[in-house]
Enzyme design. Structure first.
Site, PDB file in Angstrom:
ATOM      1  N   ASP A   1      33.138   7.689  48.186  1.00 42.69           N
ATOM      2  CA  ASP A   1      33.108   7.557  46.741  1.00 42.69           C
ATOM      3  C   ASP A   1      32.351   6.258  46.466  1.00 42.69           C
ATOM      4  OD1 ASP A   1      33.341   7.760  44.028  1.00 42.69           O
ATOM      5  OD2 ASP A   1      35.482   8.169  44.034  1.00 42.69           O
TER       6      ASP A   1
HETATM    7  C1  BGC Z   1      33.883   8.556  40.910  1.00 43.88           C
HETATM    8  C2  BGC Z   1      33.234   9.790  41.525  1.00 43.88           C
HETATM    9  C3  BGC Z   1      31.795   9.855  41.138  1.00 43.88           C
HETATM   10  C4  BGC Z   1      31.100   8.570  41.570  1.00 43.88           C
HETATM   11  C5  BGC Z   1      29.649   8.516  41.194  1.00 43.88           C
HETATM   12  C6  BGC Z   1      33.094   7.309  41.206  1.00 43.88           C
HETATM   13  O1  BGC Z   1      33.604   6.231  40.509  1.00 43.88           O
HETATM   14  O2  BGC Z   1      35.192   8.413  41.404  1.00 43.88           O
HETATM   15  O3  BGC Z   1      33.908  10.943  41.119  1.00 43.88           O
HETATM   16  O4  BGC Z   1      31.192  10.977  41.704  1.00 43.88           O
HETATM   17  O5  BGC Z   1      31.745   7.469  40.938  1.00 43.88           O
HETATM   18  O6  BGC Z   1      29.513   8.373  39.831  1.00 43.88           O
END
Ligand code: BGC
Length: 764
Positions: free
Chosen positions: A229
């Site tokens: 993530d």
């Molecule tokens: C979120 C993800 C997301 C990623 C990219 C993160 O903060 O938890 O779900 O895909 O950011 O934006």
């Protein structure tokens, strides 16, 4: 010609390999130009394409794309084909917008209705979430675009989401928090899996060898790459060892350097790095097989967004007022009628191509009617009696009041959890005041997760849950209210009566860096079943403008082998006047099991469309896993022979038919008796029974003589006033023998050792 990945790896320098495993920018991987390795472009997800104008930078506004309904609404469709169609549309937008991998779907369980990102997740039930996710992924990937199954694992809250340690026992992980991932991986092979920010049982998900390497890659056979993530990596080297292939976002020069040094110093085996490089290259080259070009059909996708919204909205209450029939004076109240509330805040936020305005959509469907409007509530949390008064006066003068109530974004978003499950004070007062002057009041809700309704639901004629409904939702609401669409969504999560009733209530959201999943297997309906607790609306519930009858339920066999499974068939008839769709659910109840099991668990479902009077036979196969549970001592999914009830249901609280079948277990389980095993466990195991049974009979006789007297096993009139054998049964065999050491031919520990040798040498 297929790219020779091995030859590229051989030509890459250590620095290039390390760099490939960490992103080059906000949304791209590091290209290796001299070897013709291009960058991979990723974008959020999940319910639309959030393609930034410049893929190398973070930005606030993305390029226009269709905003489909969010996952709570998608899940309420229970329509796997429609979710597949959605996947295809998303892929078409990725192709047009030059996106290789869409960052979704999210399959985390809704452990508590307070979870800030619940709107982005499907369900409280792992089977349903897994089925939907697999179809979503197959839809997208069938068109040559990748997905990212997220957030792996046990990421069920926003509170301290970057660091909280989720403490979950093994069986609960396997039966509740992992199966949706497992099903999606096994049935759809997502190109990528995104690890979560949090820790799981003490280790960051980004470094979790057990979750990433052992379970995801080795056990489930995941072939794609694991991406972090965004910002989830703490220790790049530990993460590589743990199975995290790609760190995002980049650039992170220091991390790349750490990997280079770790390989040089021998701290990291280069083969581990090579394996991650291989996984990343495979996906990059797979992505490049799909040329990114052309445009997507904005209108067709908007239509699809409306269609999905109409299928996912759930009619919660209807005293017969809906569908509307020729009302002339219609009061429309609530600012979300004018300003559609159709998505949630955070990384999933889409810049829509267009938006169906709910109020306008109503007007175009009832051109002869007269509409009045009151805003009803402000955007912030202030209380405005003047707005309520104005709403009351328009409601009073009309034949019907349509109250559009959207939970404000300050109450529901990524990044923080909800403090409660309530509408705002103003919204509650507004509904009550309007309903008091206008009994023909319909409440249309926009929210991503359950809200409490007890304060007002008794006062209104109808309630439509229209979720975060996507950009086409406004027209879906109008279609449902005017009967142009027959509501057919059912809840993919329980609506509780109040927050204090919810499964995780006393273990939420944790403290001092840890959250204990104390309710174990019992989340959602599993909990309410176990507690025999009333709810506002049960899992699987939803009304229609027609009615359905179930009949003729059968199973393909009365007795079956676990490995073969069994198929359930049932006839469903539309007994009303209009065409409609019914969602049939199949739950399994184990009549008797060694370990505690939920009362019932969803193991199959089907959505069927029926004309008035029409009957269709639906068929739902139940496989080994429909009957199995995860045994932490065997470290395996096991079945136990015996009777199972198959519940054919219209919701978790509306069981229409029950069939009982007998399962024959074909498993040959190893013996798990050990030094700590209780006498009860020894006797429950056939091998233990064979070896220790005769000695037990003798013990029992001795005990009777000593404590009970006469023929009574129960020594209640004897010396110690208790059932001594029941007490022994709960003690380890060795401990019981210790008390009788004087009468034994050898030391109790040696004796148990001998028994253990015998049982472990016997076949199952
Ligand atoms: C979120 C993800 C997301 C990623 C990219 C993160 O903060 O938890 O779900 O895909 O950011 O934006």
């Amino acid at each position: 010609m297929a790219t020779d990945i091995q030859s590229i790896i051989t030509q890459m320098t250590l620095e290039e390999k390390a760099a490939l495993c960490t992103g080059a920018s906000a949304w791209t991987t590091t290209p290796v130009e001299r070897l013709d390795v291009p960058e991979l472009i990723m974008s959020d997800g999940p319910h639309g394409v959030r393609r930034m104008p410049n893929v190398h930078a973070m930005a606030l506004e993305s390029l226009p794309a269709t905003c489909f309904p969010t996952a709570s609404c998608l899940a309420s469709t229970w329509d796997v084909d429609l979710i597949g169609e959605l996947g295809q549309a998303l892929a078409e937008e990725c192709i047009a917008l030059n996106v290789d991998v869409l960052l979704g779907p999210g399959v985390n369980m809704k452990r508590s209705p307070l979870g800030g990102r619940n709107f982005e997740y499907f369900s409280e039930d792992p089977y349903l979430a897994g089925e939907l996710a697999a179809n979503f992924i197959n839809g997208v990937q069938g068109k040559g675009v990748g997905t990212s199954l997220k957030h792996y694992a046990a990421n069920n809250q926003e509170f301290e989401r970057f660091s909280i340690n989720a403490e979950v026992d093994e069986r609960t992980l396997r039966e509740i928090y992992l199966p949706a991932f497992e099903k999606a991986v096994k049935q759809a092979q997502p190109w990528t899996v995104m690890c979560s920010y949090n820790k799981v049982n003490g280790t960051f998900a980004s470094e979790h060898h057990y979750l990433l390497n052992e379970i995801l890659k080795d056990e489930w056979g995941f072939e794609g790459l694991v991406v972090s993530d965004w910002g989830a990596v703490r220790d790049r080297v530990a993460a590589l060892k743990g199975g995290l292939d790609l760190e995002m976002p980049g650039p992170q020069e220091r991390r790349v350097q750490a990997v280079v040094e770790a390989v040089r110093s021998g701290q990291l085996d280069e083969a581990v790095l090579d394996e991650s490089v291989r996984r990343i290259l495979r996906i990059i080259f797979k992505a490049k097989e799909t040329p990114k070009q052309g445009e997507f059909d904005v209108d067709a996708h908007h239509q699809l967004a409306s269609k999905i919204a109409a299928e996912g909205m759930v009619l919660l209450k209807n005293n017969g007022l809906l569908p509307l029939k020729g009302q002339q004076q219609i009061a429309v109240i609530g600012r979300s009628a004018e300003n559609a509330h159709f998505q949630g805040g955070g990384s999933s936020h889409i810049n829509p191509t267009k938006v169906a305005v709910p109020f306008k959509e109503l007007q175009t469907r009832a051109e002869d009617a007269e509409f009045t409007y009151a805003e009803g509530y402000p955007t912030d949390s202030s209380f405005r009696q003047d707005m309520i008064d104005q709403a009351v006066s328009v409601a009073q003068a009309a034949d019907v009041a349509l109250l559009y109530i959207a939970l404000p974004t300050f109450k529901e978003s990524e990044g923080y959890d909800r403090p409660d499950i309530d509408l705002t004070e103003q919204q509650i007062a507004l509904i009550k005041a309007v309903a008091q002057v206008q009994p023909q009041t319909v409440v249309v809700l926009n929210n991503g997760a359950p809200v409490a309704m007890s304060a007002w639901i008794g006062d209104v004629a109808a309630v439509l849950e229209s979720w975060m409904m996507g950009q086409g939702g406004g027209s879906a609401i109008a279609d449902i209210l005017f009967g142009r669409a027959n509501p057919c969504g059912k809840l993919a999560e329980t609506f509780p009566l109040k927050l204090a009733d919810t499964p995780a209530h006393i273990n939420w959201p944790g403290e001092a860096g840890r959250v204990r999943y104390g309710e174990g297997l019992f989340i959602g309906y599993r909990y309410y079943d176990a507690k025999k607790m009333p709810v506002l609306f049960p899992f699987g519930y939803g009304l229609s403008y027609t009615t359905f009858a179930y009949s003729n339920a059968k199973t393909s066999a009365q007795t079956f082998k676990d490995a073969d499974g069994v198929t359930v068939t049932v006839d469903v008839t539309n007994t009303g006047d209009v065409a409609g769709k019914e969602i049939v659910q199949v739950y399994v109840h184990d009549q008797q099991s060694t370990l505690v099991r939920p009362q019932k668990e969803l193991k199959g479902f089907a959505k069927v469309e029926l004309q008035p009077g029409e009957t269709k036979t639906i068929s739902i196969p139940l496989d080994f896993r429909a009957f199995a549970y995860y045994h932490p001592k065997y470290k395996a999914w096991i079945t136990e022979a015996g009777e199972f009830d198959i519940l054919i249901a219209a919701s978790a609280a509306d069981i229409r038919q029950i069939l009982t079948v007998t399962l024959e277990s074909t498993l040959k389980l190893p013996c798990i008796l050990d030094k700590e095993s209780t006498i009860r466990e020894w006797l429950a195991d056939p091998r233990g029974q064979a070896v220790f049974g005769p000695a037990y009979a003798q013990m029992e006789a001795e005990a009777r003589k000593m404590f009970g007297g006469g023929d009574e096993r129960y020594g209640t009139d004897g010396t110690i006033g208790m059932d001594i054998m029941e007490m022994f049964n709960e003690m380890p065999l060795v401990s019981v023998l210790m008390f009788q050491q004087h009468a034994l031919p050898m030391h109790p520990e040696d004796m148990v050792e001998g028994f253990l040798k015998q049982v472990h040498s016997m076949d199952a």
